[in-house]
Design an enzyme around this catalytic site. Structure first.
Site, PDB file in Angstrom:
ATOM      1  N   CYS A   1       0.830  -1.210   0.000  1.00  0.00           N
ATOM      2  CA  CYS A   1       0.000   0.000   0.000  1.00  0.00           C
ATOM      3  C   CYS A   1       0.871   1.269   0.000  1.00  0.00           C
ATOM      4  CB  CYS A   1      -0.915   0.107   1.212  1.00  0.00           C
ATOM      5  SG  CYS A   1      -1.891  -1.367   1.492  1.00  0.00           S
TER       6      CYS A   1
ATOM      7  N   ARG B   1       2.967   0.240  -5.353  1.00  0.00           N
ATOM      8  CA  ARG B   1       2.896  -0.388  -4.034  1.00  0.00           C
ATOM      9  C   ARG B   1       1.588  -1.145  -3.826  1.00  0.00           C
ATOM     10  NH1 ARG B   1       6.643   1.530  -0.637  1.00  0.00           N
ATOM     11  NH2 ARG B   1       5.448   0.800   1.129  1.00  0.00           N
TER      12      ARG B   1
ATOM     13  N   TRP C   1      -3.033  -2.517  -1.496  1.00  0.00           N
ATOM     14  CA  TRP C   1      -2.719  -3.890  -1.888  1.00  0.00           C
ATOM     15  C   TRP C   1      -3.294  -4.752  -0.781  1.00  0.00           C
ATOM     16  CZ3 TRP C   1       0.199  -8.116  -0.084  1.00  0.00           C
ATOM     17  CH2 TRP C   1       0.511  -9.099  -1.042  1.00  0.00           C
TER      18      TRP C   1
ATOM     19  N   ASN D   1      -0.420   1.523   6.035  1.00  0.00           N
ATOM     20  CA  ASN D   1       0.362   0.555   5.268  1.00  0.00           C
ATOM     21  C   ASN D   1       1.034  -0.364   6.277  1.00  0.00           C
ATOM     22  OD1 ASN D   1       3.610   0.850   3.671  1.00  0.00           O
ATOM     23  ND2 ASN D   1       2.179  -0.814   3.584  1.00  0.00           N
ATOM     24  N   GLY D   2       0.787  -1.672   6.144  1.00  0.00           N
ATOM     25  CA  GLY D   2       1.393  -2.609   7.088  1.00  0.00           C
ATOM     26  C   GLY D   2       0.376  -3.648   7.512  1.00  0.00           C
TER      27      GLY D   2
ATOM     28  N   GLU E   1      16.524 -15.556 -13.021  1.00  0.00           N
ATOM     29  CA  GLU E   1      15.980 -14.214 -13.184  1.00  0.00           C
ATOM     30  C   GLU E   1      15.142 -14.103 -14.469  1.00  0.00           C
ATOM     31  OE1 GLU E   1      15.445 -11.890 -11.369  1.00  0.00           O
ATOM     32  OE2 GLU E   1      15.260 -10.077 -12.561  1.00  0.00           O
TER      33      GLU E   1
ATOM     34  N   LYS F   1      11.204 -13.064 -14.616  1.00  0.00           N
ATOM     35  CA  LYS F   1      10.713 -11.945 -15.433  1.00  0.00           C
ATOM     36  C   LYS F   1       9.552 -12.419 -16.291  1.00  0.00           C
ATOM     37  CE  LYS F   1      11.959  -9.114 -13.908  1.00  0.00           C
ATOM     38  NZ  LYS F   1      12.802  -9.169 -12.771  1.00  0.00           N
TER      39      LYS F   1
ATOM     40  N   GLU G   1       6.267 -13.312 -14.065  1.00  0.00           N
ATOM     41  CA  GLU G   1       5.596 -12.250 -13.295  1.00  0.00           C
ATOM     42  C   GLU G   1       4.920 -11.222 -14.184  1.00  0.00           C
ATOM     43  OE1 GLU G   1       8.121  -9.829 -10.792  1.00  0.00           O
ATOM     44  OE2 GLU G   1       9.740  -9.868 -12.251  1.00  0.00           O
TER      45      GLU G   1
ATOM     46  N   HIS H   1      15.936 -35.271 -14.380  1.00  0.00           N
ATOM     47  CA  HIS H   1      15.575 -35.954 -13.132  1.00  0.00           C
ATOM     48  C   HIS H   1      14.095 -35.773 -12.809  1.00  0.00           C
ATOM     49  CE1 HIS H   1      19.687 -37.094 -12.332  1.00  0.00           C
ATOM     50  NE2 HIS H   1      20.045 -35.886 -12.727  1.00  0.00           N
TER      51      HIS H   1
ATOM     52  N   LYS I   1       5.384  -3.437  -5.631  1.00  0.00           N
ATOM     53  CA  LYS I   1       6.821  -3.201  -5.783  1.00  0.00           C
ATOM     54  C   LYS I   1       7.585  -3.431  -4.483  1.00  0.00           C
ATOM     55  CE  LYS I   1      10.414  -1.599  -8.049  1.00  0.00           C
ATOM     56  NZ  LYS I   1      10.968  -2.562  -9.011  1.00  0.00           N
TER      57      LYS I   1
END
Ligand code: F6R
Length: 613
Positions: free
Chosen positions: A2, A27, A77, A103-104, A486, A490, A493, A509, A608
């Protein structure tokens, strides 16, 4: 996560808050809301809307429908309760005496809610924020409307994390704020005062900010800003000047922040490199690391999340190859709960773009309790990790807005190479000449990245062919495997294509059973000694129907006999290949995302800055 913004001053608050929130949508972006004190009716008015900020902008006529010069806003969020208008912030007490954005996560909110219900409070939402708002209201009334005392009493009872912006309906023009474990800054210019979760929210209006520390409170009025500790005692805080360029937080002609940030990588690599070079030598004096400490160093721990963790995987290969130091890499969310036995002569490196990632921050604090030296590799100046680590190496990436990291990842790699070379020289495993050659080679990386970017149309063409892919695999060995991790992240997401990264030798395997006709397998082959082995693994999947894309260095043209589509990157020192080979993979993810119509900069379910564990 948030984002919160607040303003009190001479100007109309709502448009300023909306502008600030638009810079914080990274956020969270599932609902948004604002509260503004309307001087005419002497009341706080609240407007909320489900969905992106645009909905709130339209609903309030770009803020013009909300009159008043003092207000707070929020972009959410969801953590407690689905994204809905009811659960959106600001939240308010039954008589709207107290209005708050948060926020939290309030961990003991069930317990506090029950306590308040027993006192006669009713609840309209599923959020923890409503509970904390009503707890403040409870104490506000109990302390005969003493704002600081009520905040202090309420927050002492709260377990969890918060950055709070609060207004009281009988205190026009005043905003209160408080913080624990979620970011919060205060800013000021000639006309007004601001609170925000992050610098870009207020950068177009001021560069003068204060960082609020844990368990601190602030009172902002038109006239002044006062800081207090949680006991309500006034404290002084140092003003910090932000040097970021406001332009760099804008899109600058690109369709998406992600593409802009991909293109900024040559500059970011150069700036980060130059920040730690003096007269051609690596200089970490400003970081605080000294040669004596480095000489006695036996073990390095690298702790991070997501892409920053992938930098850590690269770091393990590079540092162990260039020095005699053992490196352990851990996901912060695992490390913090496994009580690791860290020997005394160790350094724990926490890598984080935001400097606020909850698990990374918790890991840092745990290590500090063990009195082990900590180094933060951080992008956001003044963030919690930057301030709490014993030493801090800042990546010079500037504000990164796209949710998927690109340029901060590249800048983190540079810090890792520098650290490795520095350690190698100080500990005697690298000769001076070798260090100099490596530094010279690092200086060529920006131009080499630029060259890869000139070939982006070819990657776009290929991406369009695979836009409807369901599964992808990224395979490689050694450092190429680190790049795969990475590249695969990318892809998934931002494009929502299922993708996995595998050490090439592991595929057979079990996972190889997933290969079907046309499955795209991307092979990374930048490591001379290992490339051929990866190529053999690619042949294995090709014979089971896979379509092959390869990433390798110029000159390895015989690969075209096996691989269907090849992207070449310039040759470089084998330790630095991650910096080049990741670029085509960032572009591939980006173009597939665009072709699938995904919101590249704000993919679903993400934020983010991950300030919850
Ligand atoms: C992926 C991405 C995330 C972050 C992770 C850690 O593109 O950006 O995986 O790398 O959330 O964030 P920081 O670096 O802020 O600690």
């Amino acid at each position: 996560m948030c984002g919160i913004v607040g303003y009190t001053g001479d100007e109309s608050a709502a448009p300023i808050i909306l502008e600030g929130l638009s810079k914080l949508e990274y956020r969270g972006y599932d609902s948004a809301g604002m509260a503004v004190f309307n001087d005419k009716i002497q009341k706080i008015e609240i407007v909320k809307e489900k969905g992106r900020l645009q909905g709130l902008i339209e609903k309030t006529n770009a803020g013009n429908a909300m009159m008043g010069c003092c207000g707070i806003g929020h972009t959410r969020w969801a953590t407690h309760g689905i994204p809905s208008q009811k659960n959106a912030h600001p939240h308010f007490s039954d008589d709207k005496m107290v209005v708050a954005v948060h926020n939290g996560i309030i961990e003991n909110f069930h317990e506090l809610k029950e306590y308040l219900q027993n006192k006669g409070y009713e609840f309209y939402s599923e959020t923890d924020t409503e509970t904390v708002t009503k707890l403040i209201d409870y104490y506000y009334k109990k302390t005969e409307h003493n704002p600081l005392e009520s905040l202090s009493k309420a927050l002492i009872r709260v377990r969890g994390s918060y950055a709070l912006g609060i207004m009281f309906s009988d205190r026009p023009g005043v905003i209160y704020a408080a913080r624990k474990d979620s970011p919060l800054i205060v800013g000021k210019n000639d006309g007004g005062k601001f609170i925000a979760s992050d610098v870009p929210a207020i950068l177009s209006r001021t560069r003068n900010v204060y960082y609020i520390d844990n368990m601190e409170m602030v009172e902002l009025s038109g006239e002044e800003i006062k800081f207090y500790n949680i006991d309500g005692e006034e404290i002084t805080k140092e003003q910090v000047t932000i040097n970021w360029d406001a332009q760099s937080a804008e899109k600058g002609g690109y369709e998406h922040f992600m593409m802009k940030e991909i293109h900024e990588q040559p500059k970011v690599v150069k700036d980060t490199l130059q920040a730690f070079l003096k007269d051609g030598q690596i200089d970490l004096k400003d970081v605080g690391l000294n040669e004596e400490m480095m000489k006695s160093l036996k073990k390095l721990y690298i702790i991070a999340c997501g892409s920053a963790y992938h930098v850590g995987v690269t770091a393990k290969y590079v540092i162990e190859d260039l020095t005699d130091v053992m490196v352990e890499v851990d996901l912060a969310s695992e490390f913090r709960y496994r009580d690791p036995k860290i020997p005394e002569d160790s350094l724990v490196v926490i890598i984080s773009q935001s400097g606020e990632t909850a698990d990374s921050l918790a890991a840092l604090r745990m290590v500090k309790e063990k009195e082990i030296n900590t180094l933060g590799i951080v992008n956001v100046v003044g963030s919690s990790i930057a301030r709490e680590a014993d030493y801090t190496m800042y990546t010079i990436a500037g504000p990164e807005i796209a949710v998927a990291t690109t340029k901060a990842y590249s800048a983190q790699l540079i810090c890792i190479y520098l650290l490795a070379i520095y350690m190698g020289r100080v500990k005697g495993s690298l000769e001076e000449k070798v260090c100099q050659d490596m530094l010279q080679e690092m200086m060529t990386l920006p131009d080499k990245i630029e060259k890869i970017l000139t070939d982006k149309d070819r990657i776009q063409w290929f991406a369009n062919k695979f836009a409807s892919a369901k599964d992808m695999f990224f395979i490689g060995r050694g450092l190429d495997y680190a790049i795969c991790l990475e590249g695969s992240l990318k892809m998934k997401e931002i494009s929502y294509v299922h993708s996995e990264a595998y050490a090439a030798g592991e595929l057979k395997h079990g996972t190889i059973s997933l290969i079907e006709d046309g499955t795209l397998v991307v092979g990374l082959m930048t490591q001379t000694s290992l490339g051929e082995k990866t190529l053999s693994n690619m042949v294995e999947v090709k014979s089971r129907g896979a379509y092959l894309m390869g990433v390798t260095e110029y000159g390895n043209y015989n690969i075209e006999n096996t691989v269907n589509f090849v992207v070449y990157v310039p040759k470089t020192d084998a330790h630095f290949t991650s910096s080049l080979a990741i670029i085509p993979l960032q572009l591939l993810g980006y173009y597939i995302s665009v072709a699938r119509g995904v919101d590249v900069d704000k993919p679903r379910n993400l934020a983010k800055s991950v300030t919850v564990e």
